[in-house]
Write a protein that holds these residues in place. Structure first.
Motif, mmCIF file in Angstrom:
data_model
loop_
_atom_site.group_PDB
_atom_site.id
_atom_site.type_symbol
_atom_site.label_atom_id
_atom_site.label_comp_id
_atom_site.label_asym_id
_atom_site.label_seq_id
_atom_site.Cartn_x
_atom_site.Cartn_y
_atom_site.Cartn_z
ATOM 1 N N SER A 114 42.477 42.433 46.399
ATOM 2 C CA SER A 114 41.700 43.064 45.337
ATOM 3 C C SER A 114 40.629 42.120 44.816
ATOM 4 O O SER A 114 40.656 40.909 45.063
ATOM 5 C CB SER A 114 42.619 43.517 44.198
ATOM 6 N N ALA A 115 39.707 42.695 44.072
ATOM 7 C CA ALA A 115 38.649 41.898 43.445
ATOM 8 C C ALA A 115 39.246 41.021 42.350
ATOM 9 O O ALA A 115 40.334 41.282 41.827
ATOM 10 C CB ALA A 115 37.587 42.822 42.866
ATOM 11 N N CYS A 116 38.543 39.978 42.002
ATOM 12 C CA CYS A 116 38.964 39.136 40.879
ATOM 13 C C CYS A 116 37.730 38.694 40.102
ATOM 14 O O CYS A 116 36.595 38.866 40.553
ATOM 15 C CB CYS A 116 39.766 37.935 41.354
ATOM 16 N N ILE A 117 37.971 38.155 38.934
ATOM 17 C CA ILE A 117 36.910 37.663 38.064
ATOM 18 C C ILE A 117 37.160 36.188 37.791
ATOM 19 O O ILE A 117 38.253 35.810 37.351
ATOM 20 C CB ILE A 117 36.867 38.456 36.741
ATOM 21 N N ASP A 118 36.185 35.354 38.072
ATOM 22 C CA ASP A 118 36.308 33.926 37.763
ATOM 23 C C ASP A 118 36.313 33.722 36.252
ATOM 24 O O ASP A 118 35.479 34.291 35.540
ATOM 25 C CB ASP A 118 35.152 33.141 38.379
ATOM 26 N N LEU A 119 37.250 32.903 35.796
ATOM 27 C CA LEU A 119 37.346 32.554 34.377
ATOM 28 C C LEU A 119 37.064 31.063 34.242
ATOM 29 O O LEU A 119 37.842 30.227 34.699
ATOM 30 C CB LEU A 119 38.739 32.887 33.842
ATOM 31 N N HIS A 120 35.934 30.722 33.630
ATOM 32 C CA HIS A 120 35.525 29.325 33.509
ATOM 33 C C HIS A 120 36.103 28.680 32.244
ATOM 34 O O HIS A 120 36.578 29.377 31.342
ATOM 35 C CB HIS A 120 34.003 29.232 33.518
ATOM 36 N N ALA A 196 38.730 47.626 44.687
ATOM 37 C CA ALA A 196 37.489 47.141 44.091
ATOM 38 C C ALA A 196 37.639 46.790 42.618
ATOM 39 O O ALA A 196 36.858 45.981 42.099
ATOM 40 C CB ALA A 196 36.388 48.182 44.277
ATOM 41 N N GLU A 197 38.613 47.377 41.939
ATOM 42 C CA GLU A 197 38.807 47.044 40.528
ATOM 43 C C GLU A 197 39.508 45.695 40.428
ATOM 44 O O GLU A 197 40.559 45.487 41.046
ATOM 45 C CB GLU A 197 39.636 48.119 39.835
ATOM 46 N N PRO A 198 38.961 44.747 39.671
ATOM 47 C CA PRO A 198 39.549 43.405 39.616
ATOM 48 C C PRO A 198 41.000 43.417 39.132
ATOM 49 O O PRO A 198 41.360 44.170 38.224
ATOM 50 C CB PRO A 198 38.644 42.656 38.635
ATOM 51 N N SER A 199 41.812 42.562 39.750
ATOM 52 C CA SER A 199 43.226 42.487 39.399
ATOM 53 C C SER A 199 43.597 41.226 38.639
ATOM 54 O O SER A 199 44.694 41.143 38.082
ATOM 55 C CB SER A 199 44.079 42.557 40.671
ATOM 56 N N VAL A 200 42.696 40.239 38.598
ATOM 57 C CA VAL A 200 43.095 38.955 38.040
ATOM 58 C C VAL A 200 41.891 38.190 37.503
ATOM 59 O O VAL A 200 40.779 38.320 38.024
ATOM 60 C CB VAL A 200 43.834 38.116 39.126
ATOM 61 N N PHE A 201 42.123 37.434 36.438
ATOM 62 C CA PHE A 201 41.203 36.375 36.036
ATOM 63 C C PHE A 201 41.599 35.134 36.825
ATOM 64 O O PHE A 201 42.710 34.609 36.659
ATOM 65 C CB PHE A 201 41.323 36.067 34.542
ATOM 66 N N TYR A 202 40.709 34.669 37.689
ATOM 67 C CA TYR A 202 40.949 33.484 38.509
ATOM 68 C C TYR A 202 40.422 32.271 37.746
ATOM 69 O O TYR A 202 39.222 32.069 37.633
ATOM 70 C CB TYR A 202 40.251 33.642 39.860
ATOM 71 N N ARG A 203 41.334 31.489 37.216
ATOM 72 C CA ARG A 203 40.957 30.394 36.318
ATOM 73 C C ARG A 203 40.376 29.219 37.096
ATOM 74 O O ARG A 203 40.980 28.713 38.040
ATOM 75 C CB ARG A 203 42.175 29.932 35.515
ATOM 76 N N LYS A 204 39.203 28.767 36.671
ATOM 77 C CA LYS A 204 38.539 27.618 37.277
ATOM 78 C C LYS A 204 38.671 26.431 36.320
ATOM 79 O O LYS A 204 38.240 26.514 35.162
ATOM 80 C CB LYS A 204 37.056 27.919 37.522
ATOM 81 N N HIS A 205 39.269 25.339 36.798
ATOM 82 C CA HIS A 205 39.437 24.164 35.939
ATOM 83 C C HIS A 205 39.578 22.915 36.811
ATOM 84 O O HIS A 205 39.906 23.012 38.010
ATOM 85 C CB HIS A 205 40.646 24.335 35.010
ATOM 86 N N PRO A 206 39.368 21.729 36.251
ATOM 87 C CA PRO A 206 39.336 20.506 37.064
ATOM 88 C C PRO A 206 40.662 20.144 37.708
ATOM 89 O O PRO A 206 40.684 19.401 38.691
ATOM 90 C CB PRO A 206 38.929 19.419 36.045
ATOM 91 N N ASP A 207 41.780 20.641 37.180
ATOM 92 C CA ASP A 207 43.088 20.257 37.708
ATOM 93 C C ASP A 207 43.593 21.172 38.816
ATOM 94 O O ASP A 207 44.666 20.918 39.370
ATOM 95 C CB ASP A 207 44.126 20.231 36.569
ATOM 96 N N GLN A 208 42.851 22.234 39.136
ATOM 97 C CA GLN A 208 43.338 23.111 40.187
ATOM 98 C C GLN A 208 43.220 22.413 41.540
ATOM 99 O O GLN A 208 42.388 21.521 41.743
ATOM 100 C CB GLN A 208 42.579 24.439 40.190
ATOM 101 N N THR A 209 44.093 22.800 42.461
ATOM 102 C CA THR A 209 44.180 22.134 43.762
ATOM 103 C C THR A 209 42.842 22.097 44.477
ATOM 104 O O THR A 209 42.434 21.073 45.045
ATOM 105 C CB THR A 209 45.221 22.845 44.641
ATOM 106 N N THR A 210 42.130 23.213 44.454
ATOM 107 C CA THR A 210 40.878 23.296 45.201
ATOM 108 C C THR A 210 39.721 22.557 44.539
ATOM 109 O O THR A 210 38.633 22.510 45.094
ATOM 110 C CB THR A 210 40.479 24.769 45.415
ATOM 111 N N ALA A 211 39.968 21.965 43.358
ATOM 112 C CA ALA A 211 38.936 21.160 42.703
ATOM 113 C C ALA A 211 38.973 19.703 43.150
ATOM 114 O O ALA A 211 38.087 18.916 42.808
ATOM 115 C CB ALA A 211 39.087 21.241 41.185
ATOM 116 N N SER A 212 39.982 19.343 43.927
ATOM 117 C CA SER A 212 40.145 17.967 44.392
ATOM 118 C C SER A 212 39.188 17.667 45.538
ATOM 119 O O SER A 212 39.054 18.452 46.478
ATOM 120 C CB SER A 212 41.589 17.746 44.852
ATOM 121 N N HIS A 213 38.529 16.510 45.455
ATOM 122 C CA HIS A 213 37.655 16.092 46.561
ATOM 123 C C HIS A 213 38.468 15.891 47.841
ATOM 124 O O HIS A 213 37.996 16.198 48.941
ATOM 125 C CB HIS A 213 36.913 14.808 46.199
#
Length: 258
Positions: A114-120, A196-213
């Motif tokens: 499903s779609a999601c919405i980024d939450l900054h 197509a209707e979003p199912s989740v706020f996908y939280r973006k933050h520095p500690d998430q796994t995918t934020a690691s270099h």
């Protein structure tokens, strides 16, 4: 009552938003003959994330040796009793109606995303810019996208019939992109739909796994992608297909077809 099992992996230090995750789950409205259970598994044995969870009989919590999120999710899957499985990250928030839409869609097809919405961090939001159209998905769409080193959806919104997830071995034992691996494996053997209707706020933050270099170090990322593509390719070439969903969402016994 039928059950949808929500699968969440968490680790010590990555549990600070899990209270918000629970509240979003608690607010879900389901059809009268459905209920949810939340299978939360710690990647580790500290027991600390459990202290952030309320006393709710619908929650089960487990711990285990640290092995990263793929193994952790698969361990949680072993406790799941539901007909359906929905992935949910420990720092994300379900939007109203998310599980109800999953249930309705999985009456027609074996899996969906499903779609999601980024939450900054500053509270602003942004929709996914590359979402495909809602409805049945073009065969091999995501497989082709990953070969091109892109993906138009957030695979963490993946939901499916539990027996399909079990047949595919759960989440591939990778250092990341485990939901992409499961998505491509499911796509290789069964049709799916995009909600197509979003199912989740996908939280973006520095500690998430995918934020690691380190996570995006070229050889590491390439190895993950190569491994999941190789599995999907092997499944596609095998000719094996998952049976179509029967009435009320139940799948028949597995059969091989070529």
């Amino acid at each position: 009552m039928r059950t949808i099992s929500v699968i969440t992996a968490v680790h010590e230090g990555g549990h600070h938003f899990i209270g918000d995750t629970y509240e979003s789950l608690r607010e879900q409205k389901l059809p009268d003959d459905w209920q949810w259970e939340w299978c939360v598994q710690e990647d580790g044995t500290s027991g600390i994330p459990a202290k952030s969870l309320p006393s709710d009989p619908r929650i089960t919590f487990g711990t285990g040796l640290r092995a990263r999120i793929a193994v952790t999710r698969t361990h949680a899957l072993a406790r799941a009793t539901g007909d359906l499985i929905r992935t949910l990250d420990a720092d994300d928030v379900l939007l109203p109606g998310a599980l109800e839409r999953d249930i309705a869609t999985l009456e027609r097809v074996p899996w969906c995303v499903s779609a999601c919405i980024d939450l900054h961090e500053d509270g602003t939001t942004a929709p996914g810019p590359y979402d495909p159209p809602g409805g049945p998905l073009e065969p091999a769409l995501f497989y082709r996208e990953v070969l091109e080193r892109r993906l138009s959806v957030q695979a963490t919104t993946f939901a499916a019939h539990r027996r399909l997830v079990m047949a595919l071995g759960g989440w591939q034992a990778l250092s990341g992109a485990e939901t992409v691996a499961l998505l491509l494996a499911a796509e290789a053997v069964a049709p799916g739909e995009f909600i197509a209707e979003p199912s989740v706020f996908y939280r973006k933050h520095p500690d998430q796994t995918t934020a690691s270099h380190r996570y995006w170090e070229p050889s590491e990322a390439a190895t993950r992608t190569d491994a999941l593509v190789q599995r999907a390719t092997a499944l596609r070439e095998s000719g094996w297909k998952w049976p179509q969903v029967h009435q009320h969402g139940h799948a028949p016994q597995m059969e091989a077809s070529r």
